[in-house]
Design a protein around this motif. Structure first.
Motif, PDB file in Angstrom:
ATOM      1  N   ALA A  25      50.756 -51.474 -40.182  1.00 11.62           N
ATOM      2  CA  ALA A  25      52.216 -51.560 -40.262  1.00 11.62           C
ATOM      3  C   ALA A  25      52.674 -52.368 -41.471  1.00 11.62           C
ATOM      4  O   ALA A  25      53.844 -52.719 -41.569  1.00 11.62           O
ATOM      5  N   GLY A  26      51.758 -52.690 -42.379  1.00 12.29           N
ATOM      6  CA  GLY A  26      52.117 -53.424 -43.585  1.00 12.29           C
ATOM      7  C   GLY A  26      51.773 -54.891 -43.540  1.00 12.29           C
ATOM      8  O   GLY A  26      52.212 -55.654 -44.391  1.00 12.29           O
ATOM      9  N   GLY A  27      50.974 -55.310 -42.571  1.00 14.69           N
ATOM     10  CA  GLY A  27      50.570 -56.713 -42.461  1.00 14.69           C
ATOM     11  C   GLY A  27      49.464 -57.057 -43.452  1.00 14.69           C
ATOM     12  O   GLY A  27      49.092 -56.256 -44.312  1.00 14.69           O
ATOM     13  N   ASN A  71      65.014 -67.387 -41.323  1.00 16.03           N
ATOM     14  CA  ASN A  71      64.163 -66.276 -41.750  1.00 16.03           C
ATOM     15  C   ASN A  71      62.991 -66.753 -42.596  1.00 16.03           C
ATOM     16  O   ASN A  71      61.910 -66.196 -42.517  1.00 16.03           O
ATOM     17  N   GLU A  72      63.207 -67.778 -43.399  1.00 15.27           N
ATOM     18  CA  GLU A  72      62.117 -68.310 -44.217  1.00 15.27           C
ATOM     19  C   GLU A  72      60.998 -68.864 -43.339  1.00 15.27           C
ATOM     20  O   GLU A  72      59.824 -68.617 -43.572  1.00 15.27           O
ATOM     21  N   ALA A  75      56.977 -66.808 -42.556  1.00 10.74           N
ATOM     22  CA  ALA A  75      55.687 -67.404 -42.880  1.00 10.74           C
ATOM     23  C   ALA A  75      54.662 -67.133 -41.789  1.00 10.74           C
ATOM     24  O   ALA A  75      53.496 -66.860 -42.067  1.00 10.74           O
ATOM     25  N   GLY A  76      55.065 -67.175 -40.534  1.00 16.79           N
ATOM     26  CA  GLY A  76      54.139 -66.952 -39.431  1.00 16.79           C
ATOM     27  C   GLY A  76      54.091 -65.516 -38.951  1.00 16.79           C
ATOM     28  O   GLY A  76      53.091 -65.067 -38.408  1.00 16.79           O
ATOM     29  N   MET A  77      55.177 -64.780 -39.129  1.00 12.95           N
ATOM     30  CA  MET A  77      55.222 -63.410 -38.624  1.00 12.95           C
ATOM     31  C   MET A  77      54.317 -62.470 -39.402  1.00 12.95           C
ATOM     32  O   MET A  77      53.799 -61.512 -38.844  1.00 12.95           O
ATOM     33  N   GLY A  78      54.105 -62.727 -40.664  1.00  9.10           N
ATOM     34  CA  GLY A  78      53.254 -61.861 -41.472  1.00  9.10           C
ATOM     35  C   GLY A  78      51.835 -61.791 -40.948  1.00  9.10           C
ATOM     36  O   GLY A  78      51.156 -60.784 -41.104  1.00  9.10           O
TER      37      GLY A  78
END
Length: 96
Positions: free
Chosen positions: A42-44, A27-28, A32-35
């Motif tokens: 949508a909160g990005g 998840n860490e 980092a890349g999904m944000g």
């Protein structure tokens, strides 16, 4: 508790602990890349967010920021006004 169930329960706890630890590292790395790929609505990240540290864009951003910091206040204000004027004409052209 019998001798036979004790090693089995220890093995089960060790398996659960290692699985949970594995999820944390996955998840860490993903977060980092999904944000960057989540839309702003949508909160990005917002459109004016600075680049991520460690990238060439970040180095250029920091150099530009330092250049602006060293400018006299009057020159800095003129440059900001020119940038706002250019952005307003670009956005007005996009609306048409």
């Amino acid at each position: 508790m019998s001798m036979r169930t004790r090693p089995l329960s220890i093995a089960a706890v060790a398996l659960l602990a290692s699985t949970l630890a594995g999820c944390g590292t996955v998840n860490e790395r993903l977060s980092a890349g999904m944000g960057d790929s989540i839309p702003q609505w949508a909160g990005g990240l917002p459109a004016d967010a600075p680049p991520r540290p460690g990238t060439p864009q970040y180095d250029a951003y920091m150099k530009e920021r330092e250049r602006k910091r060293l400018l006299p206040a009057a020159d800095r204000e003129k440059e900001e006004q020119a940038q706002k004027g250019a952005a307003a004409t670009t956005s007005a052209g996009a609306v048409r």
